[in-house]
Design a protein around this motif. Structure first.
Motif, short mmCIF file in Angstrom:
data_model
loop_
_atom_site.label_atom_id
_atom_site.label_comp_id
_atom_site.label_asym_id
_atom_site.label_seq_id
_atom_site.Cartn_x
_atom_site.Cartn_y
_atom_site.Cartn_z
N GLU A 150 0.87 -1.18 0.00
CA GLU A 150 0.00 0.00 0.00
C GLU A 150 0.90 1.22 0.00
OE1 GLU A 150 -3.35 0.12 -0.05
OE2 GLU A 150 -3.55 -2.07 -0.08
N LEU A 151 0.76 2.06 -1.03
CA LEU A 151 1.60 3.26 -1.14
C LEU A 151 0.80 4.47 -0.66
CD1 LEU A 151 3.07 2.52 -4.65
CD2 LEU A 151 4.44 2.85 -2.59
N PRO A 152 1.29 5.17 0.37
CA PRO A 152 0.59 6.38 0.82
C PRO A 152 0.80 7.52 -0.17
CG PRO A 152 2.56 5.99 2.15
CD PRO A 152 2.47 4.86 1.17
N ILE A 153 -0.25 8.34 -0.34
CA ILE A 153 -0.18 9.50 -1.23
C ILE A 153 -0.26 10.76 -0.39
CG2 ILE A 153 -1.33 10.69 -3.15
CD1 ILE A 153 -0.10 8.01 -3.91
N GLY A 154 0.60 11.72 -0.68
CA GLY A 154 0.61 12.98 0.06
C GLY A 154 -0.54 13.88 -0.35
N ASP A 155 -0.78 14.95 0.42
CA ASP A 155 -1.88 15.83 0.06
C ASP A 155 -1.39 17.21 -0.39
OD1 ASP A 155 -1.06 16.70 2.51
OD2 ASP A 155 -2.82 15.95 3.59
N ALA A 156 -0.09 17.35 -0.59
CA ALA A 156 0.45 18.65 -1.01
C ALA A 156 0.42 18.78 -2.52
CB ALA A 156 1.89 18.80 -0.52
N GLY A 157 0.04 19.96 -3.01
CA GLY A 157 0.11 20.26 -4.43
C GLY A 157 -0.93 19.49 -5.22
N GLY A 158 -0.64 19.31 -6.49
CA GLY A 158 -1.58 18.62 -7.36
C GLY A 158 -2.25 19.60 -8.29
N ALA A 159 -2.43 19.19 -9.54
CA ALA A 159 -3.08 20.03 -10.55
C ALA A 159 -4.18 19.23 -11.21
CB ALA A 159 -2.06 20.49 -11.60
N ALA A 160 -5.11 19.94 -11.85
CA ALA A 160 -6.17 19.26 -12.60
C ALA A 160 -5.55 18.55 -13.80
CB ALA A 160 -7.20 20.28 -13.06
N PRO A 161 -6.18 17.46 -14.29
CA PRO A 161 -5.61 16.74 -15.43
C PRO A 161 -5.67 17.58 -16.71
CG PRO A 161 -7.75 15.84 -14.79
CD PRO A 161 -7.36 16.80 -13.73
N GLY A 162 -4.92 17.17 -17.73
CA GLY A 162 -4.99 17.83 -19.02
C GLY A 162 -3.71 18.54 -19.43
N ARG A 163 -2.71 18.60 -18.53
CA ARG A 163 -1.42 19.18 -18.92
C ARG A 163 -0.72 18.23 -19.88
NH1 ARG A 163 1.48 21.78 -13.54
NH2 ARG A 163 -0.18 23.26 -13.04
N SER A 164 0.05 18.82 -20.79
CA SER A 164 0.71 17.99 -21.80
C SER A 164 2.10 18.54 -22.09
CB SER A 164 -0.15 18.02 -23.07
OG SER A 164 0.51 17.35 -24.12
N VAL A 165 3.09 17.66 -22.19
CA VAL A 165 4.45 18.09 -22.56
C VAL A 165 4.48 18.31 -24.07
CG1 VAL A 165 6.89 17.40 -22.64
CG2 VAL A 165 5.49 16.83 -20.64
N PRO A 166 4.90 19.51 -24.53
CA PRO A 166 4.98 19.74 -25.98
C PRO A 166 5.86 18.69 -26.65
CG PRO A 166 5.43 21.76 -24.74
CD PRO A 166 5.35 20.66 -23.74
N GLU A 167 5.48 18.33 -27.87
CA GLU A 167 6.17 17.26 -28.61
C GLU A 167 7.70 17.41 -28.58
OE1 GLU A 167 5.47 13.73 -30.06
OE2 GLU A 167 3.73 15.09 -29.92
N ALA A 168 8.17 18.64 -28.79
CA ALA A 168 9.62 18.87 -28.88
C ALA A 168 10.34 18.59 -27.57
CB ALA A 168 9.89 20.30 -29.33
N LEU A 169 9.59 18.58 -26.46
CA LEU A 169 10.23 18.37 -25.16
C LEU A 169 10.02 16.94 -24.63
CD1 LEU A 169 9.42 21.79 -23.40
CD2 LEU A 169 11.63 20.98 -24.24
N ARG A 170 9.47 16.07 -25.49
CA ARG A 170 9.32 14.66 -25.07
C ARG A 170 10.56 13.89 -25.45
NH1 ARG A 170 2.97 13.21 -26.35
NH2 ARG A 170 2.13 15.12 -25.43
N SER A 171 11.00 12.98 -24.59
CA SER A 171 12.18 12.16 -24.91
C SER A 171 11.77 11.07 -25.88
CB SER A 171 12.73 11.49 -23.64
OG SER A 171 12.91 12.45 -22.63
N THR A 172 12.67 10.78 -26.82
CA THR A 172 12.45 9.62 -27.69
C THR A 172 13.57 8.62 -27.41
OG1 THR A 172 13.71 10.69 -29.43
CG2 THR A 172 11.31 10.94 -29.50
N HIS A 173 13.33 7.39 -27.79
CA HIS A 173 14.26 6.32 -27.38
C HIS A 173 14.69 5.47 -28.56
CE1 HIS A 173 13.28 7.68 -23.46
NE2 HIS A 173 11.99 7.45 -23.67
N PRO A 174 15.71 5.95 -29.29
CA PRO A 174 16.21 5.18 -30.42
C PRO A 174 16.90 3.89 -29.94
CG PRO A 174 17.67 7.01 -29.96
CD PRO A 174 16.48 7.18 -29.06
N ARG A 175 17.01 2.93 -30.85
CA ARG A 175 17.65 1.65 -30.49
C ARG A 175 19.17 1.77 -30.46
NH1 ARG A 175 15.32 -2.84 -30.53
NH2 ARG A 175 17.21 -3.81 -31.29
N HIS A 176 19.67 2.82 -31.11
CA HIS A 176 21.12 3.05 -31.07
C HIS A 176 21.36 4.47 -30.56
CE1 HIS A 176 25.35 2.89 -32.12
NE2 HIS A 176 25.20 4.11 -32.59
#
Lengths: 322, 92
Positions: A150-176
């Motif tokens: 059982e993992l306890p969850i804190g009550d500090a902070g938190g935002a409403a859903p719907g935030r998104s990382v812009p495409e250019a700032l997402r990591s990609t994972h090439p095989r090489h």
């Protein structure tokens, strides 16, 4: 209300920004191996940057939420499923009380990060919630998750859903990947041919790749002849014991270079031929077994430039998700 | 369930069994043993098709479906990626 672990995945641990300052007494920094993705997950759900997340290695867990939460998954491409239905990665989404978060199989990368609004509220040990499993320190009882936790969850902070990382700032994972390194401190122990082999070989990550270190295979490095100094072992790859920096690459026996990561042992008697620059340690963390890497030598100046560029990227992420 | 290899078996669709993890694929429980399955072996969902190794841990790969092994796509002791096809099973 917390989160119940129905299935733990393969090696899922609580991690955060780490526990710096104790490596001199053998306690490594720990923390998320891919700090960039871990930060993105926290910012997506409106947490403080030092909130604890779950690091899921190669395989995701199955988690049941006791209360509603905002959740985000970043890092490796390990597609999240809510009640069996796909949810986007690098975007925060709502999870209702009683809903189950699970994952499809790994598509690319190696480690996914799961942040929950409020953060995983395990006790801080030496200033960090990060799990150091070899030392049974931090996290949930100092170990990887098991079914029934059982993992306890804190009550500090938190935002409403719907935030998104812009495409250019997402990591990609090439095989090489090309991973930048600075040579040293013991590269003088290699012959010229050994140096060339290190730089030119295509190194394949083996299955011995965990939070302590990543072991690669692909070539044999030749060392210079020498008389072993007092205190060093007789193998040409042995040295008189020395401290191991995080990111240092040791090569026991001249075969299978090992890149030490954030749960590393703090010292030992193997040559370190090079050290991965700090800006590329997140990429090292996202290599999966069977992926390939070439180590590219850089000097101090490009190494520092890469560090500034990484800091700017972190800043861009903070601005995008503010 | 119709019998494996019975009439119509050749035309039954095949299902790809994929590796859930990256790792080293082993076709036998240890070097001195026979492979878990061969082409033509009947399997059920919980039949072990292979072992694989990752981070010094060994995992069994269940067939996950009922039928007969139509092909083994990976050689013994070869490294595989997550999602790579290990076997195909012809449904029954």
């Amino acid at each position: 209300m917390g989160v119940s672990v129905l299935q733990p995945g393969l090696a899922t641990t609580v991690q955060d920004v780490g526990r710096p300052g104790y490596y001199n007494v053998g306690i490594p920094p720990s923390g998320s191996l891919d700090q960039y993705s871990s930060l993105a997950a926290n910012l997506l759900v409106g947490n403080a940057e030092d909130a604890a997340v779950l690091e899921c290695t190669y395989m995701g867990p199955e988690l049941r939420f006791g209360s509603p939460a905002t959740v985000a998954v970043t890092g490796a491409d390990l597609p999240p499923l809510l009640g069996g239905e796909p949810r986007p990665a690098w975007e925060s989404f709502a999870v209702g009380a009683g809903e189950v978060l699970s994952f499809d199989y790994l598509r690319s990368g190696a480690r996914a990060y799961v942040a929950v609004s409020g953060g995983f509220d395990v006790p801080a040990v030496l200033g960090s919630r990060s799990t150091y499993a070899l030392g049974s320190l931090g996290g949930l009882e100092g170990r990887a998750l098991v079914a029934g936790d059982e993992l306890p969850i804190g009550d500090a902070g938190g935002a409403a859903p719907g935030r998104s990382v812009p495409e250019a700032l997402r990591s990609t994972h090439p095989r090489h990947r090309e991973i930048r390194v600075m040579m040293g401190l013991y590269d003088h122990r290699l012959t010229d041919g050994g140096r060339r082999t290190f730089a030119e070989a295509t190194w394949r990550l083996t299955t011995l790749a965990d939070r302590t270190g990543m072991r690669y295979r692909g070539a044999t490095l030749e060392f210079r002849e020498r008389v072993a100094p007092f205190g060093a072992g007789s193998d040409p790859s042995n040295i008189v014991d020395a401290p191991y920096p995080i990111g240092s690459i040791q090569v026991p026996g001249g075969v299978e270079p090992i890149v030490l990561h954030r749960d590393a042992v703090s010292g030992g008697g193997y040559v370190m031929v090079a050290t991965v620059i700090s800006a590329d340690m997140d990429d090292v963390a996202q290599s999966a077994p069977n992926n390939t890497t070439r180590f590219v030598e850089v000097d101090l100046r490009p190494g520092r430039r890469a560090r500034r560029r990484r800091a700017a990227r972190l800043e861009a992420l903070r601005e995008a998700l503010a | 369930m119709s019998g494996a290899g019975g009439p119509g078996a050749e035309r039954a669709p095949t299902v790809a069994i994929r590796s859930p993890l990256p790792g080293v694929f082993y076709r036998r429980p240890s070097p001195d043993f026979d492979p878990f399955v061969e082409v033509g072996s009947p399997v059920e969902p919980d039949t072990t098709g292979a072992l694989f190794e990752l981070m010094k841990q060994f995992f069994e790969v269940p067939a996950g479906t009922t039928g007969t092994i139509a092909a083994v796509a990976v050689a013994d002791a070869e490294m595989v990626d997550a999602g790579q096809v290990l076997f195909t099973v012809r449904g029954s």
